[in-house]
Design an enzyme around this catalytic site. Structure first.
Site, mmCIF file in Angstrom:
data_model
loop_
_atom_site.group_PDB
_atom_site.id
_atom_site.type_symbol
_atom_site.label_atom_id
_atom_site.label_comp_id
_atom_site.label_asym_id
_atom_site.label_seq_id
_atom_site.Cartn_x
_atom_site.Cartn_y
_atom_site.Cartn_z
ATOM 1 N N TYR A 142 0.861 -1.187 0.000
ATOM 2 C CA TYR A 142 0.000 0.000 0.000
ATOM 3 C C TYR A 142 0.894 1.232 0.000
ATOM 4 C CZ TYR A 142 -3.778 3.125 1.714
ATOM 5 O OH TYR A 142 -4.691 4.139 1.882
ATOM 6 N N LYS A 172 -1.076 -1.086 -4.345
ATOM 7 C CA LYS A 172 -2.136 -0.081 -4.324
ATOM 8 C C LYS A 172 -1.400 1.249 -4.339
ATOM 9 C CE LYS A 172 -5.967 1.756 -1.515
ATOM 10 N NZ LYS A 172 -5.582 3.161 -1.348
#
Length: 308
Positions: A142, A172
């Protein structure tokens, strides 16, 4: 790690429903799942991330939410990704182990962000230790430097990550740096990784560069319009895709100008879905009634987009 259906398309960064006294409200998760699938056409979720106030929740609360999403999403959702990042390595490892135990479809890990002098080797070592607690499910990094302050390019992290962390499946990417994102796409020329974009108002730009899909808060309530954008792009109709993007941008530009964050996202989701999301957890304050009134009319214009 057993082969899985590829994570692609829209992924809703889920909101954590709360009662008025600030407790997590698990009772509406089933309704929330049905709303995403039936009303927004979104069948992938990212739980306990930024939008979900994950780092404001206790470890026990995060586990309870993960369990409820997995239970209620069974046979309805395609992918349930649990964010397990934390400042504490033992806490993050425990959350990863729990996510694997309840049979989540994957885990995501944010960079621990209290100490800003983190280098690539230290960060990869942290991610490796956490991911090792869930050896049979995919791990996604992330990347969100505007919040973490960890300024390590995602493209730099891709070098050698898969070799050190066999379960590494992708990113992400929640940053506006399309140069870095483009370099990630180029490095992923064999398509072995899943690259998901996390800045909703720039979705079309990321798709043109080669994004596999997107993770974002707006897909909770603008999922249908965003899916139409994806469909137009997939069909090669970039003019129509652009019209959808501009319509979405018009709404987002308006709410950002009003001051848009987790609290306001909760208010918009309550307004659109009819599911009470409750207040955010302190130190965040609830959205004002003035904000809600201003947003209501603007939201209608997006939902009734004339390009559909």
């Amino acid at each position: 790690m057993a082969p899985q259906k590829k994570l692609q398309g829209l992924v809703a960064a889920t909101i954590t429903p709360m009662t008025q006294n600030g407790e997590i409200n698990l009772s509406v998760i089933g309704q929330y799942v049905d709303y995403l699938v039936n009303e927004q056409g979104v069948k992938n979720v990212f739980v306990n991330g930024t939008t979900g106030e994950g780092l404001s929740l206790s470890v026990q609360e995060r586990k309870q939410l993960a369990e409820e999403w997995v239970a209620k999403g069974k046979d309805k959702l395609d992918h349930i990704i649990i964010h397990v990042g934390a400042l504490s390595l033992p806490e993050s490892k425990g959350l990863a182990k729990h996510a694997a135990k309840i049979r989540a479809d994957g885990i995501a890990i944010i960079a621990p962000s209290f100490f800003k002098q983190v280098n690539k080797d230290g960060l990869v070592a942290f991610l490796r230790d956490v991911a090792s607690e869930a050896p049979d499910i995919p791990f996604y990094y992330y990347h969100i430097p505007p919040l973490t302050g960890i300024q390590i390019c995602a493209e730099e992290l891709l070098d050698g990550m898969k070799e050190q962390i066999p379960t590494f499946q992708g990113l992400k990417f929640s940053d506006k740096d399309l140069l870095d994102f483009g370099r990630c796409i180029k490095k992923n020329n064999q398509g072995q990784l899943v690259l998901l974009y996390g800045v909703d108002e720039q979705l079309l730009s990321a798709l043109i560069m080669g994004a596999d899909g997107a993770v974002g808060s707006t897909y909770n309530y603008l999922g249908r319009a965003s899916n139409l954008l994806l469909e137009a792009f997939s069909n090669g109709d970039n003019v129509l895709a652009q019209k959808y993007q501009f319509s979405i941008q018009e709404f987002l530009g308006f709410v950002i100008a009003q001051g848009f964050g987790v609290a306001q996202t909760k208010a918009v989701m309550t307004l659109v879905s009819g599911i009470l999301m409750g207040p955010p957890r302190l130190p965040l304050l609830s959205a004002s009634e003035e904000f809600i009134a201003k947003v209501k009319a603007r939201l209608e214009s997006v939902r009734n987009c004339p390009h559909s």
